[in-house]
Design an enzyme around this catalytic site. Structure first.
Site, PDB file in Angstrom:
ATOM      1  N   HIS A   1       0.787  -1.274  -0.127  1.00 23.04           N
ATOM      2  CA  HIS A   1      -0.155   0.004   0.151  1.00 23.04           C
ATOM      3  C   HIS A   1       0.897   1.388   0.060  1.00 23.04           C
ATOM      4  O   HIS A   1       2.045   1.160   0.248  1.00 23.04           O
ATOM      5  CB  HIS A   1      -0.945   0.098   1.352  1.00 23.04           C
ATOM      6  CG  HIS A   1      -0.321   0.004   2.503  1.00 23.04           C
ATOM      7  ND1 HIS A   1       0.487  -0.844   3.019  1.00 23.04           N
ATOM      8  CD2 HIS A   1      -0.192   0.797   3.651  1.00 23.04           C
ATOM      9  CE1 HIS A   1       0.753  -0.847   4.187  1.00 23.04           C
ATOM     10  NE2 HIS A   1       0.354   0.370   4.565  1.00 23.04           N
TER      11      HIS A   1
ATOM     12  N   HIS B   1       1.496   4.077   1.968  1.00 22.32           N
ATOM     13  CA  HIS B   1       1.999   4.470   3.190  1.00 22.32           C
ATOM     14  C   HIS B   1       3.342   4.518   3.219  1.00 22.32           C
ATOM     15  O   HIS B   1       4.157   3.651   2.737  1.00 22.32           O
ATOM     16  CB  HIS B   1       1.383   3.943   4.447  1.00 22.32           C
ATOM     17  CG  HIS B   1      -0.001   4.314   4.699  1.00 22.32           C
ATOM     18  ND1 HIS B   1      -0.592   3.522   5.690  1.00 22.32           N
ATOM     19  CD2 HIS B   1      -0.988   4.933   4.321  1.00 22.32           C
ATOM     20  CE1 HIS B   1      -2.068   3.945   5.707  1.00 22.32           C
ATOM     21  NE2 HIS B   1      -2.051   4.839   4.831  1.00 22.32           N
TER      22      HIS B   1
ATOM     23  N   HIS C   1      -7.470  -1.136   5.230  1.00 19.87           N
ATOM     24  CA  HIS C   1      -6.493  -0.133   5.841  1.00 19.87           C
ATOM     25  C   HIS C   1      -6.377   0.940   4.722  1.00 19.87           C
ATOM     26  O   HIS C   1      -6.108   2.046   5.170  1.00 19.87           O
ATOM     27  CB  HIS C   1      -5.264  -1.074   5.940  1.00 19.87           C
ATOM     28  CG  HIS C   1      -4.061  -0.437   6.564  1.00 19.87           C
ATOM     29  ND1 HIS C   1      -4.069   0.110   7.999  1.00 19.87           N
ATOM     30  CD2 HIS C   1      -2.971   0.180   5.960  1.00 19.87           C
ATOM     31  CE1 HIS C   1      -3.125   0.831   8.121  1.00 19.87           C
ATOM     32  NE2 HIS C   1      -2.438   1.008   7.023  1.00 19.87           N
TER      33      HIS C   1
ATOM     34  N   HIS D   1       5.022  -5.540  10.120  1.00 17.87           N
ATOM     35  CA  HIS D   1       5.428  -4.810  11.748  1.00 17.87           C
ATOM     36  C   HIS D   1       5.739  -5.744  12.359  1.00 17.87           C
ATOM     37  O   HIS D   1       5.058  -6.821  12.599  1.00 17.87           O
ATOM     38  CB  HIS D   1       4.474  -3.699  12.097  1.00 17.87           C
ATOM     39  CG  HIS D   1       4.205  -2.633  11.292  1.00 17.87           C
ATOM     40  ND1 HIS D   1       4.954  -1.576  11.518  1.00 17.87           N
ATOM     41  CD2 HIS D   1       3.382  -2.203  10.179  1.00 17.87           C
ATOM     42  CE1 HIS D   1       4.639  -0.408  10.742  1.00 17.87           C
ATOM     43  NE2 HIS D   1       3.755  -0.949   9.901  1.00 17.87           N
TER      44      HIS D   1
ATOM     45  N   ASP E   1      -0.008  -4.441   6.003  1.00 18.31           N
ATOM     46  CA  ASP E   1      -0.608  -4.006   7.235  1.00 18.31           C
ATOM     47  C   ASP E   1      -2.159  -4.451   7.447  1.00 18.31           C
ATOM     48  O   ASP E   1      -3.067  -3.677   8.055  1.00 18.31           O
ATOM     49  CB  ASP E   1      -1.016  -2.239   7.337  1.00 18.31           C
ATOM     50  CG  ASP E   1       0.538  -1.532   7.771  1.00 18.31           C
ATOM     51  OD1 ASP E   1       1.541  -2.521   8.121  1.00 18.31           O
ATOM     52  OD2 ASP E   1       0.502  -0.475   7.718  1.00 18.31           O
TER      53      ASP E   1
ATOM     54  N   ASP F   1       5.983   4.276   5.032  1.00 17.26           N
ATOM     55  CA  ASP F   1       6.710   3.633   5.768  1.00 17.26           C
ATOM     56  C   ASP F   1       6.665   2.176   5.148  1.00 17.26           C
ATOM     57  O   ASP F   1       7.300   1.283   5.497  1.00 17.26           O
ATOM     58  CB  ASP F   1       6.032   3.243   7.185  1.00 17.26           C
ATOM     59  CG  ASP F   1       4.816   2.965   7.468  1.00 17.26           C
ATOM     60  OD1 ASP F   1       4.010   3.028   6.497  1.00 17.26           O
ATOM     61  OD2 ASP F   1       4.561   1.965   8.523  1.00 17.26           O
ATOM     62  N   HIS F   2       6.003   2.073   3.828  1.00 13.32           N
ATOM     63  CA  HIS F   2       6.041   0.798   3.310  1.00 13.32           C
ATOM     64  C   HIS F   2       6.387   1.128   1.999  1.00 13.32           C
ATOM     65  O   HIS F   2       6.919   0.004   1.045  1.00 13.32           O
ATOM     66  CB  HIS F   2       4.630   0.112   3.224  1.00 13.32           C
ATOM     67  CG  HIS F   2       4.136  -0.446   4.496  1.00 13.32           C
ATOM     68  ND1 HIS F   2       4.382  -1.813   4.721  1.00 13.32           N
ATOM     69  CD2 HIS F   2       3.719   0.149   5.516  1.00 13.32           C
ATOM     70  CE1 HIS F   2       3.828  -1.994   5.937  1.00 13.32           C
ATOM     71  NE2 HIS F   2       3.476  -0.748   6.565  1.00 13.32           N
TER      72      HIS F   2
END
Length: 424
Positions: free
Chosen positions: A211, A213, A268, A330, A292, A215-216
């Site tokens: 996705h 975001h 998400h 995570h 996530d 942090d990905h």
């Protein structure tokens, strides 16, 4: 004058009248002395004109009046002590109530974050990218060798290598060991991923992004520029940075012996995808890279969907085999299992897993992968069909007896409780 009267009385009347007159004279003299004394006292009185009381005669004895017991004294004493104590208790109680109210408000705000400007700034502007870069710098300084120690899994010609990045994220390299080709999943720290590529001596040919975001997806730009033939896969609905090859539900990416299927799992984010590595070509277990959507004993927040959407996505995962390995985005295992113990305190499978996870984390070892069979036994977000959870937390079947409606409401309640648990 008094003497003349007395003499006349003595002359004209007898001794009896003389005694009477002497008594009158003595009384008049005493009265005059009394008046003189009063005037003297008045002359020495205070400026305000107040008269001081005449002192008691020494022959008189002052006997104080004995008072009876006051029945209201105990009531007054109790009031004097109890009132301030009551005020103090009220203040302390109100403070605790206010703290709980603030926690609940924060949890609700977290659940509604998709409707706030903060989430939009993070996902739709460069401010989110700058925040991600700050996170990256801090994590590199704090964890120069990664936040956790990980172990690769080697199968028949296939290697899965977890890469700890940022403060609790995982990126992955999926390697065809015969062709020396690699696929990167969610490479948020391009430096750490590139170091693993060089150490393994492989060629990066594809990036799979679950996705949008940062942090990905934050490493897509640097890695795609460094590896010119590298393709970037993801959902076109999600705005993946540097996306070159859009994917839809059930599309397959082939790299050497690797067959990786994309599964649409919105909730998400609107275009969230998970990736399923088929275990048949290498005679091993399938591997689910869940981003996530799903964690060990947990699931992601519903940022761009609702409980019904997230439930449908989780059911997609539940349809896979029990031996499927779960590789999450995570390291949330210990926290998630702690929450699972709150909602299902009698779950022995969760207790055994918690003991193992705590031993791993004491040594800073990673906890992935788990299996979907394990997750079914202790992950509350995959157990919304269980009667125990429904009776403890759920609202019961809907007005039409719709079980799916009941499960979605239970999932929403679990997510709310989890957010409150995290804010404590």
């Amino acid at each position: 004058m008094a003497a003349v009267v007395a003499a006349t009385a003595l002359k004209g009347r007898g001794a009896r009248n003389a005694r009477v007159l002497r008594g009158i004279l003595a009384g008049a003299t005493a009265n005059k002395a009394s008046h003189n004394r009063i005037r003297a006292l008045q002359s020495h009185s205070s400026p305000e004109g107040k008269e001081e009381p005449e002192p008691l005669s020494p022959e008189l004895e002052y006997i104080p009046r004995k008072r009876g017991k006051n029945p209201m004294k105990a009531v007054g004493l109790a009031w004097a002590i109890g009132f301030p104590c009551g005020i103090l208790l009220f203040i302390l109680t109100k403070r605790e109530v206010d703290k709980d109210r603030v926690k609940q408000m924060k949890a609700r705000q977290n659940m509604r974050v998709s409707n706030t400007g903060e989430y939009s700034l993070y996902t739709r502007t460069w401010l989110g990218y700058l925040f991600y870069r700050q996170q990256l710098r801090r994590a590199r300084n704090r964890y120069p060798k990664g936040h956790s120690k990980t172990q690769p899994r080697l199968f028949n010609g296939v290697k899965v290598l977890p890469i700890p990045v940022l403060s609790d994220n995982y990126s992955y390299l999926i390697i065809d060991t015969q062709a020396q080709l690699a696929v990167a999943v969610d490479p948020s720290d391009p430096r750490a991923v590139q170091a693993s590529i060089e150490k393994e001596g492989v060629t990066l040919v594809a990036i799979l992004c679950t996705h949008k975001h940062w942090d990905h997806s934050g490493g897509n730009r640097d890695l795609s520029r460094r590896h010119r033939d590298c393709r970037v896969y993801g959902s076109p609905q999600d705005g993946i940075p540097y996306l070159t090859h859009p994917l839809c539900h059930q599309d397959v990416v082939s790299v050497g012996r690797l067959q990786i299927r994309a599964l649409a799992t919105p909730g998400h984010t609107q275009g969230h995808l998970v990736y399923l590595l088929d275990g048949e070509p290498y005679k091993g277990p399938s591997c689910l890279f869940s981003g996530d959507l799903l964690f060990l004993s947990g699931c992601g927040r519903t940022f761009e969907g609702n409980a019904e959407t997230m439930l449908s996505s989780l059911d997609t995962v539940l349809g896979l085999g029990d031996d499927t390995l779960l590789w999450p985005g995570h390291e949330y295992a210990e926290e998630n299992l702690g929450f699972a113990g709150v909602v299902e305190p009698e779950n022995l499978a969760r207790e055994r897993k918690m003991q193992w996870v705590q031993r791993q984390r004491m040594e800073r070892k990673g906890t992935c992968p788990s299996t979907l069979g394990e997750e079914r036994s202790y992950n509350p977000f995959l157990r919304t069909h269980c009667l125990e959870l429904q009776e403890a937390l759920g609202p019961g079947p809907g007005p039409t007896g719709d079980d799916e409606c009941s499960r979605a409401q239970l999932l929403e309640e679990l997510r709310r409780l989890k957010d409150m648990h995290k804010s404590k």
